[in-house]
Motif scaffolding. Sequence first.
Motif, mmCIF file in Angstrom:
data_model
loop_
_atom_site.group_PDB
_atom_site.id
_atom_site.type_symbol
_atom_site.label_atom_id
_atom_site.label_comp_id
_atom_site.label_asym_id
_atom_site.label_seq_id
_atom_site.Cartn_x
_atom_site.Cartn_y
_atom_site.Cartn_z
ATOM 1 N N THR A 141 0.519 -1.302 -0.059
ATOM 2 C CA THR A 141 -0.551 0.071 0.320
ATOM 3 C C THR A 141 0.672 1.353 0.009
ATOM 4 O O THR A 141 1.672 1.322 0.481
ATOM 5 C CB THR A 141 -0.496 0.337 1.221
ATOM 6 N N SER A 142 0.690 2.214 -0.854
ATOM 7 C CA SER A 142 1.358 3.539 -1.054
ATOM 8 C C SER A 142 -0.057 4.985 -0.168
ATOM 9 O O SER A 142 -0.713 4.667 -1.310
ATOM 10 C CB SER A 142 1.805 3.463 -2.174
ATOM 11 N N ILE A 143 0.438 5.733 0.324
ATOM 12 C CA ILE A 143 -0.130 6.184 0.717
ATOM 13 C C ILE A 143 0.851 7.718 0.134
ATOM 14 O O ILE A 143 1.711 7.873 0.694
ATOM 15 C CB ILE A 143 -0.422 7.116 2.424
ATOM 16 N N LYS B 83 -10.340 12.677 -15.622
ATOM 17 C CA LYS B 83 -10.260 13.956 -15.076
ATOM 18 C C LYS B 83 -11.218 13.932 -13.851
ATOM 19 O O LYS B 83 -10.571 15.585 -13.177
ATOM 20 C CB LYS B 83 -11.057 14.728 -16.364
ATOM 21 N N GLU B 84 -11.622 13.235 -13.538
ATOM 22 C CA GLU B 84 -12.498 13.090 -11.773
ATOM 23 C C GLU B 84 -11.396 12.717 -10.997
ATOM 24 O O GLU B 84 -11.488 13.566 -9.725
ATOM 25 C CB GLU B 84 -13.851 12.286 -12.208
ATOM 26 N N PHE B 85 -10.963 11.287 -11.342
ATOM 27 C CA PHE B 85 -9.817 10.477 -9.675
ATOM 28 C C PHE B 85 -8.703 10.715 -10.018
ATOM 29 O O PHE B 85 -7.450 10.405 -9.205
ATOM 30 C CB PHE B 85 -10.489 9.479 -9.806
ATOM 31 N N GLY B 86 -8.260 11.145 -11.303
ATOM 32 C CA GLY B 86 -6.466 11.417 -11.787
ATOM 33 C C GLY B 86 -6.036 10.259 -12.259
ATOM 34 O O GLY B 86 -6.843 8.910 -13.282
ATOM 35 N N VAL B 87 -4.912 9.613 -11.235
ATOM 36 C CA VAL B 87 -4.110 8.262 -12.047
ATOM 37 C C VAL B 87 -5.168 7.335 -11.594
ATOM 38 O O VAL B 87 -5.058 6.661 -10.091
ATOM 39 C CB VAL B 87 -2.907 8.742 -11.047
ATOM 40 N N SER C 45 5.834 -2.943 -18.226
ATOM 41 C CA SER C 45 5.575 -3.320 -20.072
ATOM 42 C C SER C 45 4.752 -4.485 -19.648
ATOM 43 O O SER C 45 4.274 -4.517 -20.556
ATOM 44 C CB SER C 45 6.384 -3.418 -20.179
ATOM 45 N N ASP C 46 5.144 -5.685 -18.757
ATOM 46 C CA ASP C 46 4.372 -7.029 -19.713
ATOM 47 C C ASP C 46 4.068 -7.305 -17.584
ATOM 48 O O ASP C 46 3.425 -8.615 -18.281
ATOM 49 C CB ASP C 46 6.101 -7.721 -18.812
ATOM 50 N N SER C 47 3.190 -6.178 -17.422
ATOM 51 C CA SER C 47 1.759 -6.310 -15.614
ATOM 52 C C SER C 47 2.365 -7.042 -15.327
ATOM 53 O O SER C 47 1.602 -7.952 -14.351
ATOM 54 C CB SER C 47 0.936 -6.839 -16.657
ATOM 55 N N THR C 48 3.810 -7.499 -14.715
ATOM 56 C CA THR C 48 3.973 -8.250 -13.868
ATOM 57 C C THR C 48 4.302 -7.163 -12.432
ATOM 58 O O THR C 48 3.690 -7.307 -11.223
ATOM 59 C CB THR C 48 5.675 -8.847 -13.905
ATOM 60 N N GLU C 49 4.181 -6.249 -12.321
ATOM 61 C CA GLU C 49 3.840 -5.026 -11.379
ATOM 62 C C GLU C 49 2.506 -4.048 -12.041
ATOM 63 O O GLU C 49 3.031 -3.119 -12.747
ATOM 64 C CB GLU C 49 4.991 -4.295 -11.142
ATOM 65 N N VAL C 50 1.742 -3.634 -11.076
ATOM 66 C CA VAL C 50 0.570 -3.487 -11.603
ATOM 67 C C VAL C 50 0.434 -2.708 -9.995
ATOM 68 O O VAL C 50 -0.119 -2.496 -8.944
ATOM 69 C CB VAL C 50 -0.334 -4.411 -11.830
ATOM 70 N N CYS C 51 -0.110 -0.780 -9.950
ATOM 71 C CA CYS C 51 -0.445 -0.373 -8.785
ATOM 72 C C CYS C 51 -1.931 -0.077 -9.472
ATOM 73 O O CYS C 51 -2.259 1.243 -10.584
ATOM 74 C CB CYS C 51 0.189 0.904 -8.478
ATOM 75 N N GLU C 52 -3.106 0.757 -8.737
ATOM 76 C CA GLU C 52 -3.971 0.805 -8.598
ATOM 77 C C GLU C 52 -4.309 1.411 -7.530
ATOM 78 O O GLU C 52 -4.357 1.416 -6.737
ATOM 79 C CB GLU C 52 -5.249 -0.596 -9.129
ATOM 80 N N LEU C 53 -5.318 2.361 -7.697
ATOM 81 C CA LEU C 53 -5.826 3.696 -6.832
ATOM 82 C C LEU C 53 -7.309 2.717 -6.160
ATOM 83 O O LEU C 53 -7.736 1.714 -6.943
ATOM 84 C CB LEU C 53 -6.675 4.436 -7.668
ATOM 85 N N LEU C 54 -7.131 2.547 -5.068
ATOM 86 C CA LEU C 54 -7.287 1.626 -3.887
ATOM 87 C C LEU C 54 -8.567 2.954 -3.468
ATOM 88 O O LEU C 54 -10.464 3.219 -3.032
ATOM 89 C CB LEU C 54 -6.765 1.699 -3.080
ATOM 90 N N THR C 55 -8.189 4.556 -3.060
ATOM 91 C CA THR C 55 -9.042 5.259 -2.413
ATOM 92 C C THR C 55 -8.315 6.526 -2.899
ATOM 93 O O THR C 55 -7.036 7.075 -2.827
ATOM 94 C CB THR C 55 -10.001 5.244 -1.395
ATOM 95 N N ARG C 56 -9.063 7.503 -3.040
ATOM 96 C CA ARG C 56 -9.067 9.493 -2.732
ATOM 97 C C ARG C 56 -9.509 10.428 -1.960
ATOM 98 O O ARG C 56 -11.000 10.036 -1.625
ATOM 99 C CB ARG C 56 -9.251 9.659 -4.643
ATOM 100 N N LYS C 57 -9.163 11.327 -1.521
ATOM 101 C CA LYS C 57 -9.911 11.967 -0.409
ATOM 102 C C LYS C 57 -9.469 12.764 0.495
ATOM 103 O O LYS C 57 -8.119 13.149 -0.782
ATOM 104 C CB LYS C 57 -10.094 10.822 1.138
#
Length: 202
Positions: A62-64, A180-184, A190-202
């Motif tokens: 988790t990255s904050i 444009k509503e939530f950003g990134v 490139s090979d999808s072995t590392e994926v980071c997804e937005l959990l929440t924005r506040k």
Amino acid sequence: MKKLPTYLFALLIILSLVACKRDSSGPCGGGKEYYYLSEADKSKVAYTGSDTLIFISNKNDTSICIGQGKKQFFLTESIPVAGGDCDPRTIFYEAFNYKFISNKADFNLELNIYENDGYGSEAIHIIFNQSDFSIYTDRIDNSKAPHYIDSLLIRGNWYKGVTSTSKYFDPKLDKLYYNKEFGVLKIQNSDSTEVCELLTRK
């Protein structure tokens, strides 16, 4: 033919130097021009500057990311005037910077929006770990633009009007998804072995 007295010769040299001096107050002084981002372009940035973004990776890290504010700055361009015989004209292009501080040393996120990014177009540059993901503002939320995705499912949530872009515009490299509503929303290598997804924005 008579020789000019030494004092007259010196006076002529001084007068010629003064006459050649650039006029910094008149029309030959170059001048300054300012160009500002439109409200429509600024609305394409999802962030206020004080946002907190939480991302989760496919390895459950988790990255904050905490916003450090919104800062205005200007990109400048010098244009020679009258073949370089006058002071150059300086153009100032409005830009804004949004920087985030993360709890993870390997998750650095920063965003800049430029009135003119050097190619004559308004663009958002998203810097992730020193890689530049660029998106032209006229492509964001534009269903006719290249790389537009009508909807994207992330962790059980559907996001509409998503634009994808690749690092340095190379489709073989890392990819980023943005709206444009939530950003990134998502970043993947490139090979999808590392994926980071937005959990929440506040």
